[in-house]
Design a protein around this motif. Structure first.
Motif, mmCIF file in Angstrom:
data_model
loop_
_atom_site.group_PDB
_atom_site.id
_atom_site.type_symbol
_atom_site.label_atom_id
_atom_site.label_comp_id
_atom_site.label_asym_id
_atom_site.label_seq_id
_atom_site.Cartn_x
_atom_site.Cartn_y
_atom_site.Cartn_z
ATOM 1 N N LEU A 117 0.828 -1.206 0.000
ATOM 2 C CA LEU A 117 0.000 0.000 0.000
ATOM 3 C C LEU A 117 0.864 1.259 0.000
ATOM 4 C CD1 LEU A 117 -2.751 -1.121 2.549
ATOM 5 C CD2 LEU A 117 -3.043 -0.792 0.073
ATOM 6 N N ALA A 118 1.982 1.219 0.725
ATOM 7 C CA ALA A 118 2.878 2.378 0.764
ATOM 8 C C ALA A 118 3.425 2.680 -0.629
ATOM 9 C CB ALA A 118 4.026 2.132 1.745
ATOM 10 N N ALA A 119 3.730 1.649 -1.391
ATOM 11 C CA ALA A 119 4.220 1.854 -2.757
ATOM 12 C C ALA A 119 3.164 2.549 -3.604
ATOM 13 C CB ALA A 119 4.616 0.511 -3.380
ATOM 14 N N LEU A 120 1.912 2.156 -3.434
ATOM 15 C CA LEU A 120 0.827 2.781 -4.201
ATOM 16 C C LEU A 120 0.598 4.228 -3.767
ATOM 17 C CD1 LEU A 120 -1.670 -0.216 -4.286
ATOM 18 C CD2 LEU A 120 -0.113 0.540 -6.098
ATOM 19 N N ARG A 121 0.751 4.498 -2.459
ATOM 20 C CA ARG A 121 0.639 5.882 -1.982
ATOM 21 C C ARG A 121 1.759 6.728 -2.555
ATOM 22 N NH1 ARG A 121 -1.124 3.461 2.647
ATOM 23 N NH2 ARG A 121 0.917 3.396 3.586
ATOM 24 N N ALA A 122 2.964 6.175 -2.571
ATOM 25 C CA ALA A 122 4.120 6.911 -3.113
ATOM 26 C C ALA A 122 3.927 7.229 -4.593
ATOM 27 C CB ALA A 122 5.399 6.102 -2.900
ATOM 28 N N GLU A 123 3.228 6.369 -5.299
ATOM 29 C CA GLU A 123 2.953 6.599 -6.722
ATOM 30 C C GLU A 123 1.781 7.557 -6.933
ATOM 31 O OE1 GLU A 123 2.340 2.807 -8.631
ATOM 32 O OE2 GLU A 123 4.116 1.974 -7.680
ATOM 33 N N GLY A 124 1.092 7.900 -5.858
ATOM 34 C CA GLY A 124 -0.052 8.798 -5.959
ATOM 35 C C GLY A 124 -1.316 8.113 -6.431
ATOM 36 N N LEU A 125 -1.345 6.778 -6.420
ATOM 37 C CA LEU A 125 -2.532 6.048 -6.883
ATOM 38 C C LEU A 125 -3.610 5.951 -5.823
ATOM 39 C CD1 LEU A 125 -0.850 3.144 -8.879
ATOM 40 C CD2 LEU A 125 -1.940 5.215 -9.770
ATOM 41 N N ILE A 126 -3.194 5.962 -4.555
ATOM 42 C CA ILE A 126 -4.162 5.890 -3.461
ATOM 43 C C ILE A 126 -3.829 6.946 -2.421
ATOM 44 C CG2 ILE A 126 -4.606 3.423 -3.798
ATOM 45 C CD1 ILE A 126 -2.913 2.883 -1.263
ATOM 46 N N VAL A 127 -4.825 7.273 -1.627
ATOM 47 C CA VAL A 127 -4.623 8.164 -0.486
ATOM 48 C C VAL A 127 -5.132 7.444 0.748
ATOM 49 C CG1 VAL A 127 -4.730 10.332 -1.768
ATOM 50 C CG2 VAL A 127 -6.831 9.320 -0.926
ATOM 51 N N SER A 128 -4.477 7.683 1.855
ATOM 52 C CA SER A 128 -4.860 7.057 3.108
ATOM 53 C C SER A 128 -5.674 8.042 3.928
ATOM 54 C CB SER A 128 -3.610 6.646 3.887
ATOM 55 O OG SER A 128 -3.982 6.101 5.136
ATOM 56 N N ALA A 129 -6.740 7.550 4.518
ATOM 57 C CA ALA A 129 -7.571 8.381 5.388
ATOM 58 C C ALA A 129 -7.542 7.814 6.800
ATOM 59 C CB ALA A 129 -8.993 8.452 4.850
ATOM 60 N N GLY A 130 -6.346 7.450 7.238
ATOM 61 C CA GLY A 130 -6.175 6.940 8.595
ATOM 62 C C GLY A 130 -6.993 5.688 8.843
ATOM 63 N N ASN A 131 -7.787 5.714 9.919
ATOM 64 C CA ASN A 131 -8.589 4.540 10.285
ATOM 65 C C ASN A 131 -9.742 4.276 9.316
ATOM 66 O OD1 ASN A 131 -7.015 3.998 12.501
ATOM 67 N ND2 ASN A 131 -8.294 5.173 13.901
ATOM 68 N N LEU A 132 -10.033 5.237 8.450
ATOM 69 C CA LEU A 132 -11.128 5.045 7.491
ATOM 70 C C LEU A 132 -10.720 4.143 6.339
ATOM 71 C CD1 LEU A 132 -12.577 8.666 7.317
ATOM 72 C CD2 LEU A 132 -13.456 6.711 8.599
ATOM 73 N N GLY A 133 -9.415 4.014 6.096
ATOM 74 C CA GLY A 133 -8.939 3.127 5.046
ATOM 75 C C GLY A 133 -8.210 3.860 3.939
ATOM 76 N N ASN A 134 -8.019 3.157 2.837
ATOM 77 C CA ASN A 134 -7.325 3.685 1.670
ATOM 78 C C ASN A 134 -8.310 3.834 0.526
ATOM 79 O OD1 ASN A 134 -4.365 3.618 2.499
ATOM 80 N ND2 ASN A 134 -5.042 1.563 3.033
ATOM 81 N N SER A 140 -5.690 14.674 -7.952
ATOM 82 C CA SER A 140 -5.556 16.112 -7.704
ATOM 83 C C SER A 140 -4.331 16.444 -6.868
ATOM 84 C CB SER A 140 -6.806 16.653 -7.015
ATOM 85 O OG SER A 140 -6.926 16.103 -5.717
ATOM 86 N N ALA A 141 -3.930 15.524 -6.017
ATOM 87 C CA ALA A 141 -2.747 15.768 -5.186
ATOM 88 C C ALA A 141 -1.529 15.226 -5.912
ATOM 89 C CB ALA A 141 -2.900 15.087 -3.835
ATOM 90 N N PRO A 142 -0.634 16.119 -6.319
ATOM 91 C CA PRO A 142 0.547 15.635 -7.025
ATOM 92 C C PRO A 142 1.385 14.762 -6.109
ATOM 93 C CG PRO A 142 0.811 17.943 -6.442
ATOM 94 C CD PRO A 142 -0.588 17.548 -6.065
ATOM 95 N N SER A 143 1.877 13.675 -6.645
ATOM 96 C CA SER A 143 2.705 12.788 -5.833
ATOM 97 C C SER A 143 4.096 13.383 -5.734
ATOM 98 C CB SER A 143 2.723 11.391 -6.437
ATOM 99 O OG SER A 143 3.902 11.129 -7.113
ATOM 100 N N ARG A 144 4.656 13.356 -4.541
ATOM 101 C CA ARG A 144 5.988 13.906 -4.318
ATOM 102 C C ARG A 144 6.983 12.764 -4.293
ATOM 103 N NH1 ARG A 144 6.130 17.970 0.586
ATOM 104 N NH2 ARG A 144 8.296 17.885 -0.013
ATOM 105 N N ASP A 145 8.152 13.078 -4.709
ATOM 106 C CA ASP A 145 9.215 12.091 -4.695
ATOM 107 C C ASP A 145 9.578 11.777 -3.244
ATOM 108 O OD1 ASP A 145 12.664 12.020 -5.102
ATOM 109 O OD2 ASP A 145 11.335 10.542 -6.012
ATOM 110 N N VAL A 146 9.803 10.519 -2.955
ATOM 111 C CA VAL A 146 10.133 10.089 -1.597
ATOM 112 C C VAL A 146 11.394 10.791 -1.095
ATOM 113 C CG1 VAL A 146 10.800 8.099 -0.192
ATOM 114 C CG2 VAL A 146 9.009 7.853 -1.899
#
Length: 111
Positions: free
Chosen positions: A52-69, A75-81
């Motif tokens: 999941l972290a890899a997908l977040r780093a790619e900007g494909l998913i966003v995490s909403a804490g306890n609500l899930g992914n 809309s949110a540009p993915s930043r380089d690690v």
């Protein structure tokens, strides 16, 4: 030297499978829970988190804490690690300098 044809790490397998799922989903749709993904893949929690972290780093998913992914709307540009790490290091250095300054002003032996 690049090794090809070898087994892919489990977290990469998770990310690849979820990437395929995400292509069929709409922005804002919720991904399965971590528990559901553990059951689906048969992998440990940390392995699922790494995928999941890899997908977040790619900007494909966003995490909403306890609500899930959720599938990103793009809309949110993915930043380089590396940029993220530089920013964190910069903030830690500034906090460390502030702490040093506060400690140097404190009176030895109590307030």
């Amino acid at each position: 030297m690049t090794v090809t044809g070898g087994p892919r790490p489990k977290a990469v397998q998770v990310a690849d499978a979820l990437r395929d799922d995400i292509r069929k989903m709409k922005p804002g749709e919720k991904l399965p829970s971590q528990r559901e993904l553990m059951d689906r893949f048969g992998y440990a929690s940390q392995t699922i988190q790494n995928g999941l972290a890899a997908l977040r780093a790619e900007g494909l998913i966003v995490s909403a804490g306890n609500l899930g992914n959720f599938v990103s709307d793009g809309s949110a540009p993915s930043r380089d690690v590396h940029d993220e790490l530089k920013e964190i290091r910069s903030q830690l250095k500034a906090l460390s300098e502030r702490l040093d300054a506060l400690e140097s002003r404190s009176v030895p032996g109590g307030a």
